[in-house]
Scaffold this motif. Structure first.
Motif, PDB file in Angstrom:
ATOM      1  N   MET A  94       0.867  -1.183   0.000  1.00  0.00           N
ATOM      2  CA  MET A  94       0.000   0.000   0.000  1.00  0.00           C
ATOM      3  C   MET A  94       0.896   1.223   0.000  1.00  0.00           C
ATOM      4  SD  MET A  94      -2.639   1.350   2.950  1.00  0.00           S
ATOM      5  CE  MET A  94      -3.703  -0.091   2.909  1.00  0.00           C
ATOM      6  N   ASN A  97       1.710   7.421   0.831  1.00  0.00           N
ATOM      7  CA  ASN A  97       1.486   8.845   0.602  1.00  0.00           C
ATOM      8  C   ASN A  97       0.104   9.266   1.089  1.00  0.00           C
ATOM      9  OD1 ASN A  97       0.929   6.997  -1.585  1.00  0.00           O
ATOM     10  ND2 ASN A  97       0.133   8.742  -2.721  1.00  0.00           N
ATOM     11  N   ALA A  98      -0.036  10.539   1.433  1.00  0.00           N
ATOM     12  CA  ALA A  98      -1.263  11.045   2.048  1.00  0.00           C
ATOM     13  C   ALA A  98      -2.469  10.910   1.127  1.00  0.00           C
ATOM     14  CB  ALA A  98      -1.070  12.502   2.447  1.00  0.00           C
ATOM     15  N   ASN A 100      -3.161   8.537  -0.788  1.00  0.00           N
ATOM     16  CA  ASN A 100      -3.425   7.139  -1.098  1.00  0.00           C
ATOM     17  C   ASN A 100      -4.895   6.790  -0.907  1.00  0.00           C
ATOM     18  OD1 ASN A 100      -3.793   4.353   0.468  1.00  0.00           O
ATOM     19  ND2 ASN A 100      -2.239   4.112  -1.103  1.00  0.00           N
ATOM     20  N   ASN A 101      -5.409   5.927  -1.777  1.00  0.00           N
ATOM     21  CA  ASN A 101      -6.812   5.545  -1.677  1.00  0.00           C
ATOM     22  C   ASN A 101      -7.025   4.290  -0.849  1.00  0.00           C
ATOM     23  OD1 ASN A 101      -5.819   3.558  -3.310  1.00  0.00           O
ATOM     24  ND2 ASN A 101      -6.772   4.330  -5.175  1.00  0.00           N
ATOM     25  N   ARG A 102      -6.022   3.898  -0.086  1.00  0.00           N
ATOM     26  CA  ARG A 102      -6.098   2.765   0.849  1.00  0.00           C
ATOM     27  C   ARG A 102      -6.235   1.422   0.147  1.00  0.00           C
ATOM     28  NH1 ARG A 102      -5.501   7.255   2.348  1.00  0.00           N
ATOM     29  NH2 ARG A 102      -6.357   8.233   4.229  1.00  0.00           N
ATOM     30  N   LYS A 103      -6.018   1.371  -1.166  1.00  0.00           N
ATOM     31  CA  LYS A 103      -6.096   0.098  -1.857  1.00  0.00           C
ATOM     32  C   LYS A 103      -4.809  -0.692  -1.635  1.00  0.00           C
ATOM     33  CE  LYS A 103      -6.900   1.008  -6.128  1.00  0.00           C
ATOM     34  NZ  LYS A 103      -7.380   1.096  -7.520  1.00  0.00           N
ATOM     35  N   LEU A 104      -4.959  -2.000  -1.560  1.00  0.00           N
ATOM     36  CA  LEU A 104      -3.817  -2.905  -1.510  1.00  0.00           C
ATOM     37  C   LEU A 104      -3.529  -3.408  -2.923  1.00  0.00           C
ATOM     38  CD1 LEU A 104      -4.558  -5.034   1.673  1.00  0.00           C
ATOM     39  CD2 LEU A 104      -2.576  -3.565   1.317  1.00  0.00           C
TER      40      LEU A 104
ATOM     41  N   TYR B  33     -14.539  -3.700   0.485  1.00  0.00           N
ATOM     42  CA  TYR B  33     -13.952  -4.078  -0.797  1.00  0.00           C
ATOM     43  C   TYR B  33     -14.550  -5.394  -1.273  1.00  0.00           C
ATOM     44  CZ  TYR B  33     -10.333  -1.052   1.225  1.00  0.00           C
ATOM     45  OH  TYR B  33      -9.653  -0.026   1.824  1.00  0.00           O
ATOM     46  N   TYR B  35     -13.397  -8.495  -3.963  1.00  0.00           N
ATOM     47  CA  TYR B  35     -12.358  -9.062  -4.816  1.00  0.00           C
ATOM     48  C   TYR B  35     -12.891 -10.307  -5.501  1.00  0.00           C
ATOM     49  CZ  TYR B  35      -8.866  -6.354  -2.160  1.00  0.00           C
ATOM     50  OH  TYR B  35      -8.132  -5.352  -1.567  1.00  0.00           O
ATOM     51  N   TYR B  48     -14.825  -0.862  -4.552  1.00  0.00           N
ATOM     52  CA  TYR B  48     -14.578  -0.530  -3.178  1.00  0.00           C
ATOM     53  C   TYR B  48     -15.361   0.721  -2.788  1.00  0.00           C
ATOM     54  CZ  TYR B  48     -11.068   2.888  -4.790  1.00  0.00           C
ATOM     55  OH  TYR B  48     -10.408   3.935  -5.405  1.00  0.00           O
ATOM     56  N   GLN B  50     -15.554   3.760   0.466  1.00  0.00           N
ATOM     57  CA  GLN B  50     -14.950   4.330   1.662  1.00  0.00           C
ATOM     58  C   GLN B  50     -15.954   5.078   2.516  1.00  0.00           C
ATOM     59  OE1 GLN B  50     -11.564   6.549   0.139  1.00  0.00           O
ATOM     60  NE2 GLN B  50     -10.276   4.718   0.235  1.00  0.00           N
ATOM     61  N   VAL B  98      -4.160   5.276   6.833  1.00  0.00           N
ATOM     62  CA  VAL B  98      -3.220   4.635   5.920  1.00  0.00           C
ATOM     63  C   VAL B  98      -2.356   3.653   6.692  1.00  0.00           C
ATOM     64  CG1 VAL B  98      -1.354   5.026   4.278  1.00  0.00           C
ATOM     65  CG2 VAL B  98      -3.192   6.677   4.465  1.00  0.00           C
ATOM     66  N   GLN B 102      -6.615  -4.934   5.752  1.00  0.00           N
ATOM     67  CA  GLN B 102      -7.958  -5.337   5.406  1.00  0.00           C
ATOM     68  C   GLN B 102      -8.273  -6.669   6.078  1.00  0.00           C
ATOM     69  OE1 GLN B 102      -8.492  -5.246   1.109  1.00  0.00           O
ATOM     70  NE2 GLN B 102      -7.709  -3.157   0.985  1.00  0.00           N
TER      71      GLN B 102
END
Lengths: 116, 113
Positions: A94, A97-98, A100-104, B33, B35, B48, B50, B98, B102
């Motif tokens: 991940m 950076n600030a 970031n969209n929190r995606k893995l 999310y 998958y 996804y 938020q 951040v 998950q």
């Protein structure tokens, strides 16, 4: 953008032997790193994660991983495996950076087969 | 116990039918999310979300739809437009800080006959 490469799709090993599952990543920003385990027909479970600080991270079930920034790697290790460790292992990254969209971002997985 | 539930575990449908997969979490997570997992292809992100009433397409959104009317629930509909829907579907949730990991549900295996 980030990407993850798990260098081995399958790793066979004998019970009580040590094992290393290799993970390399690519990123233009700092990253957070994760290892998950998936047993057959189940969801994923977090083994360990690296956010900051000590580069050696200890997780559940006796696993540990070492973050190597210069080699952009995050290899997973266990000194002595059991039959019950047979599973699929996923490395994920991940961006830190600030914005970031929190995606893995996921690797394709390594299938660990522990044989008696 | 806190966690994520997916139902049903196994689902069979005829080709051309829409089907909805359930995902509920009681972890008070903001993000959820979906998958898709196929052998040898790892996890591919479908959609996804938020925040309630908002969601974004992932890498393979075509043929799928979602809704997020409640924080706890994020159902996925596999439509007849999805060309190859047979797969293992995993739902996950996580916090928005951040670095938060998950958490995954047990998955639903969909087979289209």
């Amino acid at each position: 953008a980030q990407s993850v490469t798990q260098l081995d799709s399958q790793v066979p090993v004998f019970e009580e032997a040590p094992v290393e599952l290799r993970c390399n990543y690519s990123s233009s920003v700092s990253v957070y790193l994760f290892w998950y385990v998936q047993y057959p027909n189940q969801g994923l479970q977090l083994l360990l994660k690296y956010l900051s600080g000590s580069t050696l991270v200890k997780g559940i079930n006796g696993f540990e991983a070492e973050f190597n920034k210069s080699q952009t790697s995050f290899h997973l290790r266990k000194p002595s495996v059991h039959i019950s460790d047979t599973a699929e292992y996923f490395c994920a990254v991940m961006g830190a950076n600030a914005g970031n969209n929190r995606k893995l971002i996921w690797g394709l997985g390594t299938s660990l087969a522990v044989n008696p | 116990d806190g966690g994520i539930t997916q139902s049903p575990k196994y689902l069979f449908r005829k080709e051309g039918q829409n089907v909805t997969l359930s995902c509920e979490q009681n972890l008070n997570h903001d993000a959820m999310y979906w998958y898709r997992q196929d052998p040898g292809q790892g996890l591919r992100l479908i959609y996804y979300s938020q925040i309630v009433n908002d969601f974004q397409k992932g890498d393979i959104a075509e043929g799928y739809s979602v809704s997020r009317e409640k924080k706890e629930s994020f159902p996925l509909t596999v439509t007849s437009a999805q060309k190859n829907p047979t797969a293992f579907y995993l739902c996950a949730s996580g916090g928005l800080t951040v670095g938060n990991e998950q958490f995954f549900g047990p998955g639903t295996r969909l087979t289209v006959l």
